[in-house]
Enzyme design. Structure first.
Site, PDB file in Angstrom:
ATOM      1  N   CYS A 824       0.683  -1.115   0.136  1.00  0.00           N
ATOM      2  CA  CYS A 824       0.107  -0.409   0.278  1.00  0.00           C
ATOM      3  C   CYS A 824       0.802   1.379   0.210  1.00  0.00           C
ATOM      4  O   CYS A 824       1.564   1.014  -1.028  1.00  0.00           O
ATOM      5  CB  CYS A 824      -0.589  -0.339   1.358  1.00  0.00           C
ATOM      6  SG  CYS A 824      -0.021  -0.603   2.932  1.00  0.00           S
ATOM      7  N   SER A 825       1.272   1.564   1.067  1.00  0.00           N
ATOM      8  CA  SER A 825       1.887   2.918   1.595  1.00  0.00           C
ATOM      9  C   SER A 825       3.039   2.730   2.804  1.00  0.00           C
ATOM     10  O   SER A 825       4.080   2.865   1.727  1.00  0.00           O
ATOM     11  CB  SER A 825       1.280   4.303   1.773  1.00  0.00           C
ATOM     12  OG  SER A 825       2.369   5.846   1.734  1.00  0.00           O
TER      13      SER A 825
END
Length: 897
Positions: A824-825
């Site tokens: 994801c991040s």
């Protein structure tokens, strides 16, 4: 005539009534008959209040709250002691809370000692407190708890909290103002040393831009995760006469041994609390598979300490769990204590404050005391501290006279702006979706008077079910080890699962110990004395050393044992170091049978039972309470490589680092062997299946080549992306792939995008890449699956699309045995949600029970902070339950051992 009447009137009997003089005399008399009570406050100030002799405690409390101008006053109280004890000696029975319904004179007697204003109910999350001034009072209390060593915490956490204190008092770090010893005169942590001050100074530099309110909020946000946060320890002994300590929190009753929490009994699990003389009892709610209730007994030091603990339980349960206090019916001949909590509950406090709205107000903050640099005891330091002058600090626009933030919520740690993301670094976990409100309370923490059973958690002080049949025996071998002999039940099962072991697929990965991951109730493993426990390490099985064995080998040995020597299984175990395995001894008060009419029918199989427990946990809020007790980062695993100077800029967030033991090591990268990624391997219980993942952060521009080098070396064919490039104006991930029809060239690799499609709902984007190995002149197809519909704040509204996407991931796994790359991040929040969901689907198909908390713990043993916050955890639990009840995934063959 008039003159005559006047003389007659004045010449007769006359009288005068001096109203003003008599009023003054009466006031003096009342003052002499009244009480002067001195109260010490959290900022070391004191004030003397005058109350009437017959006044109740509520009169003094009202004056105290009015003096402080407290709005959210119900979290606080006033303590006193007839013996002059300080509230710092960790003996709660010596201190008593002023009862608002009783006479002050009867409570205080001839007490000449000052009273102490303190936090009585420690809020579970600072976002529930609407007023900046209330948070400031909580901040002062927790700081005092740390300095008085009531709150035990590791040095690293103590330094982090102290850095927020420095930010609150001194403002931003200024190199020209703050010299090398600028913290040496501030009293910040117990046992303060030069090394600790250097660490605090380094952390202080990271808090640039935080106002005092921001720093205090972050201080509390970290403090709430400490095991002993808000806990007053009551000394007790268990049935084996071992010393333990009991404490009461918003979650329930907690058990400590040597200042280490070894068990928690949540309010939803407790049915009744009682005491008799020096003995304290809790009656536990029966589980679905049980036909009895369990009573645990503890021996307290005195009758007073037993009653003090009981009263604390009554007050905390009422305050945190009920909408309003229960109205007791008075029975003239009733026996036992008539005590009950009559104040407002947390629900009532929050509701009133939200209706009133936040106040714009100013108040003066109290700076830290000077630290005496000499060998003095903590008690001496406490006494001297009151007479010390306070350090000066630079003038700031918001110094001393601080305007409340109003509707603005304090900014979280490490944050660049006011918008937070689920995947941001810097301890951005949120217990609630936004500021607390009664409307949201049911989604995370229930305030209902009655609650359904909580999920089975196999807690340390859960009593093993009684069995009249033969129970396996265990005997101690060498010190610290135990031998346990098991025979299978009528279904051929021993009743426990294992995890860990060496990994054939990743030879360079560090071997993990073989640990017991779960013990099923009412099975041979559960009936051991002492009971086989979660966390026990298995060293030998039937004489074979398994300390370095592969997981599959251990499972095979256990399965083969059933068909040989009457199924006898001999385990040599090392009890869990934290739990010591000794708390499973049966307490003296164990079972209270109830009528058969109250029996709860047990489910036909373990999977169905786990789903019922999951549903109950979601409904009651116990699910979240258990999740928040789980460690975020494994205390015994290091992240040294991530903080080396050559690697630190390769991390997207400074506090999201890979464990050294499970990190991915690049073999042929020009930039070194480091990448912020971990192997995460999830074994599907009851099968030989292991789902392999690589959990990593969203690549930075500077780490894109390392990312593709990892894909090349690990022979990966699928990349799962759970974020967009930019969310709320903040970069979440660098665009590490080329546009359709274009190529991206690196030293060893060329990437070409040959296909890009969006599904009909617009929720997912699927891309096909061709990866060319320049050195070996080999090409490989790469599938890229991006989930673009996940909200930039929070979680999806419903599980539907998420379950559909997870099914696509499961289908993709069938095409290759290589690890699936998920990011994801930060590589912990949404990444953890997807891994848990796929693991649960595989368990359902294998007809195995699903316990989400165990899955989170397994993930966090391989990468820190997987599933970052309670909102994500609740969402994935709801998704697991939906996948089962809606038959999106169905049990297939029974693979159970």
């Amino acid at each position: 005539m008039i003159e005559s009447l006047s003389r007659r009137a004045l010449s007769g009997s006359s009288g005068t009534y001096h109203v003003h003089a008599l009023e003054l005399a009466a006031a003096r008399e009342r003052k002499l008959k009244g009480l002067n009570v001195t109260v010490m406050f959290l900022d070391d100030t004191e004030h003397t209040f005058h109350v009437e002799k017959r006044a109740k405690g509520s009169a003094l409390l009202d004056q105290v709250y009015q003096h402080l101008e407290l709005v959210e006053k119900d979290y606080f109280g006033v303590q006193y002691s007839e013996k002059g004890c300080l509230p710092t000696n960790n003996r709660p029975e010596c201190m008593r809370w002023l009862d608002p319904s009783k006479s002050i004179k009867k409570q205080l007697g001839n007490c000449q000692y000052p009273l102490f204003f303190r936090v009585k109910f420690y809020v579970s999350d600072p976002s529930k407190l609407q007023e900046e001034y209330t948070r400031y009072q909580f901040y002062l209390q927790v700081r005092r708890d740390i300095l008085d060593e009531r709150l035990h915490l590791p040095p690293s956490t103590a330094c982090l909290l102290a850095s927020y204190t420095v930010q609150s008092e001194l403002g931003d770090y200024q190199p020209d103002e703050h010299g090398p010893n600028y913290l040496s005169h501030l009293q910040l942590v117990p046992g303060q040393s030069d090394d600790m001050e250097k660490k605090i100074a380094e952390l202080h530099k990271l808090h640039k831009g935080q106002l005092p309110a921001d720093a205090e909020f972050n201080f509390l946000d970290h403090a709430k995760r400490i095991d002993m946060y808000g806990v007053e320890l009551h000394r007790a002994k268990d049935n084996t006469n071992k010393d333990i300590e009991l404490g009461v929190t918003s979650v329930g009753l907690v058990v400590f041994q040597n200042k280490v929490r070894i068990n928690t009994f949540s309010w939803s699990k407790i049915m009744k609390i009682s005491f008799k003389r020096k003995q304290f009892f809790i009656q536990l709610r029966r589980e679905l598979s049980e036909n009895y209730d369990t009573i645990l007994g503890f021996n307290m030091e005195t009758y007073r300490s037993s009653k003090t603990l009981w009263k604390a339980c009554v007050e905390h349960h009422t305050f945190f769990r009920l909408h309003s206090p229960k109205i007791r019916r008075r029975f003239p001949l009733s026996l036992g204590s008539k005590f009950y909590y009559s104040g407002r509950t947390e629900f009532q406090t929050v509701s009133e404050v939200k209706q009133r709205g936040r106040l714009e107000r100013k108040f003066v903050r109290s700076p830290s005391k000077y630290l005496i640099r000499q060998a003095v005891s903590p008690s001496t330091l406490e006494d001297k501290g009151k007479s010390l002058s306070v350090p000066s600090r630079p003038s700031r626009p918001y110094d001393n006279k601080v305007t409340s933030l109003g509707a603005k919520e304090p900014r979280k740690a490490w944050e660049d702006d006011s918008h937070l993301s689920d995947d941001d670094g810097g301890f951005l976990e949120r217990t609630l979706e936004g500021p607390f409100s009664p409307g949201l309370a049911g989604r995370v923490l229930s305030y209902a008077d009655e609650e359904p059973p909580s999920p089975t958690t196999n807690e340390l002080y859960d009593t093993p079910p009684y069995s009249a049949s033969h129970s396996p025996t265990s005997q101690m071998v060498e010190e610290g080890l135990a031998t346990i002999v098991l025979h299978p039940d009528e279904d051929g099962k021993y009743g426990f699962n294992v995890k860990g072991g060496a990994n054939r697929d990743i030879p360079e990965a560090k071997d993990l110990p073989i640990l017991v991951s779960r013990v099923a109730p009412n099975t041979p493993a559960d009936r051991c004395n002492p009971r086989l426990s979660e966390g026990d390490q298995i060293l030998q099985i039937n004489g074979r050393d398994v300390t370095h064995a592969h997981h599959q080998t251990v499972v095979q040995i256990i399965q083969e044992a059933r068909s040989t020597n009457d199924g006898k299984l001999v385990l040599v175990i090392k009890p869990n170091a934290i739990y010591s395995g000794e708390e499973y001894e049966e307490p003296p008060y164990q079972y209270v049978p109830v009528g058969e009419v109250l029996r709860t029918p047990s489910p036909s199989n373990a999977l169905e039972q786990s789903m019922l427990l999951l549903a109950d946990g979601i409904a009651s809020g116990a699910l979240i309470s258990q999740y928040e007790l789980l460690y975020r980062k494994h205390p015994d695993l290091t992240c040294d490589e991530a903080v080396k100077p050559k690697n630190i800029n390769k991390n997207r967030y400074r506090d999201i680092s890979p464990y050294d033991s499970s990190r991915v090591i690049l073999k042929d990268s020009s930039g070194g062997d480091y990448i912020n990624a971990n192997y995460v391997n999830m074994h599907i219980t009851g099968t030989d299946t292991i789902n392999h993942y690589i959990a990593t952060q969203g690549p930075l521009q500077s780490t894109t080549e390392d990312f593709w080098q990892m894909i090349l070396e690990e022979e990966c064919t699928h990349i799962i992306m759970l974020t967009t490039i930019v969310e709320r104006g903040r970069a979440k991930c660098h665009k590490y792939w080329p546009n359709l029809g274009e190529s991206l060239t690196f030293l060893n690799i060329v990437i070409k995008c040959i296909c890009e499609e969006t599904d009909d709902s617009g929720s997912f984007v699927f891309r096909d890449f061709i990866l060319s190995d320049v050195k070996n002149n080999v090409e490989r197809d790469i599938k890229h699956m991006q989930y673009v519909a996940w909200p930039d704040h929070g979680v999806p509204d419903s599980p539907g699309l998420f379950l559909s996407f997870t099914e696509r991931v499961r289908d993709a796994r069938k095409e290759s045995s290589a690890p699936i790359v998920v990011h994801c991040s930060a590589g912990i929040g949404r990444t953890g949600v997807l891994i848990l969901m796929e693991t649960a689907m595989c368990l359902i198909e294998a007809s195995e029970p699903v316990y989400p908390l165990d899955i989170v713990q397994t993930m966090r043993e391989q990468r820190a902070m997987m599933i970052q916050n309670a909102s994500q955890y609740r969402f994935v639990c709801e998704s697991v339950h939906a996948a089962y009840t809606q038959k999106i995934v169905k049990p297939k063959n029974n693979f159970s051992r």
